[in-house]
Design an enzyme around this catalytic site. Structure first.
Site, PDB file in Angstrom:
ATOM      1  N   CYS A 118      76.506  77.510  30.768  1.00 14.50           N
ATOM      2  CA  CYS A 118      75.214  76.806  30.773  1.00 14.50           C
ATOM      3  C   CYS A 118      74.282  77.569  31.706  1.00 14.50           C
ATOM      4  O   CYS A 118      74.527  77.641  32.917  1.00 14.50           O
ATOM      5  CB  CYS A 118      75.409  75.371  31.254  1.00 14.50           C
ATOM      6  N   CYS A 144      67.177  74.524  27.539  1.00 10.33           N
ATOM      7  CA  CYS A 144      68.531  75.092  27.487  1.00 10.33           C
ATOM      8  C   CYS A 144      68.437  76.563  27.871  1.00 10.33           C
ATOM      9  O   CYS A 144      67.777  77.350  27.185  1.00 10.33           O
ATOM     10  CB  CYS A 144      69.125  74.939  26.090  1.00 10.33           C
TER      11      CYS A 144
END
Length: 259
Positions: A74, A198
């Protein structure tokens, strides 16, 4: 049981940070992790990140999606964890840490954190989309407009399609604004919904736009519903290297969760 945590956000992508250097947090308890990430019954977050000891780097990142399961890299979470590590006095303005996809470098300047992403050896270009793994798998599709799009519904169709099997993929919808600016909305697997931003997704979009010839710049701005991130990179054969993701990473609040 009391769990001390810090909540961080990076362009609206939010994470629960826990200092687990003493190895007291039960990483196998997916039910607890999902509860902590629940926005009504828990703290609320897109994911939970543990900061752990690592003998070969400053620290280790262990990332869980909001469904409670450990997941792939991530980017925004990594940037926020670097800021968290600095707040704990573990690192200064430069650091090196390990994650599920390998080693990463990072630099801190005020509220901004720049994270070096893994190299991308190849880009898969299809007639209607581009697929890139930037530490997490990403489907990138250019669309006519983002306003009013049902990203959750459209993203889920692709995420659960036969294209990506049981593991699925994150899905990004992109609109070129100019040669150096692109608008992006992302559906994240594990969250199973749109997130405000994101990091691995905007990285994938930046590289996809370059691979498709939509930009010749090697640094571009990505506008998400949660804010703006920048990605810079170098071409390397059929792929890309020296990829850096930059944006804000801020502590939102500190707390103690009791169960």
């Amino acid at each position: 049981m009391k769990i001390h945590f810090t909540k961080y956000q990076g362009t609206g992508n939010d994470f629960i940070m826990i200092d687990n250097r003493a190895a007291t947090f039960n990483k196998e308890n997916t039910e607890l992790i999902a509860l902590l990430c629940d926005r009504r019954f828990g703290i609320g977050a897109d994911g939970l990140i543990l900061l752990e000891n690592d003998k070969n780097a400053d620290f280790r990142m262990v990332y869980f999606n909001s469904d409670g399961r450990e997941s792939s890299m991530c980017g925004n979470g990594g940037r926020c964890l670097v800021a968290f590590a600095k707040s704990l006095g573990i690192v200064g303005t430069n650091t090196r840490f390990t994650a599920v996809d390998g080693e990463h470098e990072a630099r801190i300047s005020g509220d901004e954190v720049s994270l070096k992403m893994i190299d991308v050896p190849a880009v898969r270009i299809e007639p209607d989309f581009v697929f890139i793994n930037t530490g997490s798998p990403h489907h990138v599709a250019i669309v006519n407009g983002l306003e009013g799009m049902d990203v959750k519904s459209e993203g889920a169709k692709i995420r659960y399609s036969n294209l990506y099997g049981t593991e699925g993929s994150n899905v990004n919808f992109a609109v070129p604004v100019s040669e150096s600016h692109f608008a992006v909305r992302t559906y994240e697997r594990g969250v199973e919904d749109e997130t405000l931003s994101c990091g691995t997704g905007v990285t994938a979009v930046a590289l996809a736009m370059h691979a498709l010839g939509k930009t010749h710049r090697q640094e571009v701005q990505l506008h998400t519903p949660g804010g703006t991130l920048s990605v810079r990179f170098q071409t390397k054969g059929a792929g890309y290297s020296d990829i850096w993701l930059t944006g804000p990473a801020q502590a939102v609040f500190y707390g103690e969760f009791s169960r």
